[in-house]
Design a protein around this motif. Structure first.
Motif, PDB file in Angstrom:
ATOM      1  N   GLY A 212      -0.266   6.719   2.034  1.00  0.00           N
ATOM      2  CA  GLY A 212      -0.233   5.195   2.248  1.00  0.00           C
ATOM      3  C   GLY A 212      -0.784   5.199   3.725  1.00  0.00           C
TER       4      GLY A 212
ATOM      5  N   ILE B 216       0.668  -0.979  -0.125  1.00  0.00           N
ATOM      6  CA  ILE B 216      -0.211  -0.028  -0.040  1.00  0.00           C
ATOM      7  C   ILE B 216       0.727   1.352  -0.172  1.00  0.00           C
ATOM      8  N   ASN B 217       2.075   1.159   0.627  1.00  0.00           N
ATOM      9  CA  ASN B 217       2.919   2.480   1.053  1.00  0.00           C
ATOM     10  C   ASN B 217       3.726   2.665  -0.635  1.00  0.00           C
TER      11      ASN B 217
ATOM     12  N   PHE C 229       0.055   3.034  -3.474  1.00  0.00           N
ATOM     13  CA  PHE C 229      -1.233   3.947  -3.382  1.00  0.00           C
ATOM     14  C   PHE C 229      -0.669   5.390  -3.888  1.00  0.00           C
TER      15      PHE C 229
ATOM     16  N   CYS D  74      -3.868   2.803   4.514  1.00  0.00           N
ATOM     17  CA  CYS D  74      -3.659   1.698   5.369  1.00  0.00           C
ATOM     18  C   CYS D  74      -4.348   1.347   6.701  1.00  0.00           C
TER      19      CYS D  74
END
Length: 459
Positions: free
Chosen positions: A156, A144-145, A148, A160
């Protein structure tokens, strides 16, 4: 800090998908028969279970990790990683029905271990499984970090936290049943969106140019080190994934043995093709000169307003399907195998593990390497755990061979690996290129086999 209209729309889309899952699980879980908080015994047909296997196995890691392998590695690495995505289902095909037959009214693999080896072994295997599933969670949050902010300019951290909270909320209300319900929607959506995204990638870059770039990136190079790395990945991932309790919750939920076997075949083929294409994309990213291995696929797609929405939807579906599977699996393992019926305590511990994994994800620089330590533990455990499935044994029969295998692999790295230049150091089983080291995994696996056979011979 001012947020642009485009970024605001991206946040709204992400939160809308998450809230949709929350509403769906609340409405549909009441219509599903059975309690289903930890398992839905003998309730799933081949279509539903195939989608569930596929959706739970395909997380956001598939956008980054296969691309990393393709970027760093060569042809055998890409093919080996794709095979490793399917081999856990091959193992489920053969041993799944036997485990369900041995303990037909259970929900987790450690419950079978309890019957065969005793309570201590059950807790021991559960802890290894939780370490692996926590590593998987860390990899998902790290993805995700990485992804996104690249595809949507969103934070992110915010994404999260939102995904972790919403998935935990609907699982807290409906348990495993909620994860099964979302799998159906996520599985179909992921397949459709992946097809569209792959079509965009090919149409924008041209199939001929992609193949040319992939070969430049090493896809058509087949060397002995690459072959050894591929074998190591297949061994490591197969061993580790079989301890992912999300698969066992679904296996116990199959209507019968035939459903387990057919669903394993369909899900295995789907996972193989998905990871293979994304690994090839990583190689083409290297050939195109993309410098970030984790983004070597996604940066080949030129995103406009429409395609950005598609990619954001795909990534949200992928990460939600994986994280809710992991949270449900960790919760069931804690409640049924460690705390023993302490459902409230298991939920609290699951929440702590989830946000602990989230915090650790910010230190990750390579998604692939996150799995390797947990993979090594699983490789040392898989043979003792499944040796003579129908024969009752003792806890020492699993702990001693595992310890022999793990200690042997660490000693091998200490004495035979140049730790000053190897990126994995003492405990992360990498080779000089940062890929899986066959020798380390082989030593652990072979000595665990020797330990198992000697122990059973002596007993």
């Amino acid at each position: 800090m001012q947020i642009s209209a485009d970024v605001l729309i991206n946040y709204v889309l992400i939160f809308f998908i998450l809230l949709l899952f929350l509403v769906l699980t609340r409405r549909l879980s009441n219509k599903e028969a059975g309690d289903g908080f930890f398992v839905m015994l003998k309730s799933q047909n081949t279509f539903n279970l195939s989608l569930s296997f596929y959706a739970s196995g395909m997380g956001l890691w598939i956008i980054a990790s296969p691309a990393e392998v393709g970027w760093y590695g060569l042809g055998f690495d890409v093919i080996g990683y794709a095979i490793s995505a399917a081999t856990p289902f091959a193992l489920l095909y053969f041993v799944g029905p036997k485990i369900v037959e041995a303990v037909p009214d259970k929900a987790t693999l450690p419950q079978y271990i309890n019957k065969q080896y005793g309570n201590f072994a059950q807790i021991f295997v559960s802890l290894v499984a939780i370490i692996y599933m926590s590593a998987f969670l860390i990899a998902e949050f790290a993805s995700i970090n990485f992804l996104f902010p690249e595809i949507s300019n969103t934070s992110g951290v915010i994404v999260c936290v939102a995904i972790a909270l919403v998935t935990f909320l609907y699982l807290n209300l409906s348990g495993f049943k909620a994860s099964l319900i979302t799998d159906r929607f996520q599985g179909i959506s992921i397949i459709i969106l992946l097809f569209i995204v792959f079509s965009l990638w090919i149409s924008q870059n041209g199939l001929g140019e992609i193949i040319k770039a992939a070969n430049t990136g090493g896809l058509n190079s087949f060397t002995l080190p690459s072959f050894k790395s591929a074998i190591a990945v297949i061994l490591a991932v197969t061993a580790a994934e079989i301890f992912s309790q999300g698969y066992w919750q679904r296996t116990y939920s199959a209507l019968d043995d035939s459903v387990i076997k057919k669903s394993s075949i369909f899900a295995g083929l789907g996972c193989f093709l998905t990871v293979l294409i994304l690994g090839i994309a990583g190689s083409s990213g290297a050939g195109f000169g993309i410098e970030n291995p984790s983004l070597s696929f996604i940066q080949q797609i030129q995103l406009n307003s429409f395609s950005r929405i598609l990619v954001i939807g795909l990534c949200t579906m992928l990460v939600a399907s994986s994280i809710d599977t992991l949270q449900s699996a960790i919760s069931s393992t804690m409640a049924l195998d460690i705390v023993k019926s302490g459902v409230a305590e298991a939920k609290i511990i699951t929440l702590v593990i989830t946000f602990g994994s989230l915090a650790l994800s910010f230190f990750v620089t390579n998604i692939f390497s996150v799995f390797l330590f947990a993979d090594l533990l699983a490789v040392c455990l898989v043979f003792p755990a499944f040796y003579k499935i129908r024969v009752k044994k003792t806890s020492q029969g699993i702990v001693i061979p595992f310890s022999l295998g793990f200690v042997s692999s660490v000693l091998y790295r200490f004495y035979f690996i140049d730790l000053d230049v190897n990126p994995g150091g003492l405990f992360i089983p990498t080779d000089l290129y940062g890929l899986a080291d066959l020798n380390t995994f082989g030593v652990g696996f072979i000595f665990s086999i020797i330990g198992t056979l000697l122990f059973n011979r002596i007993k």
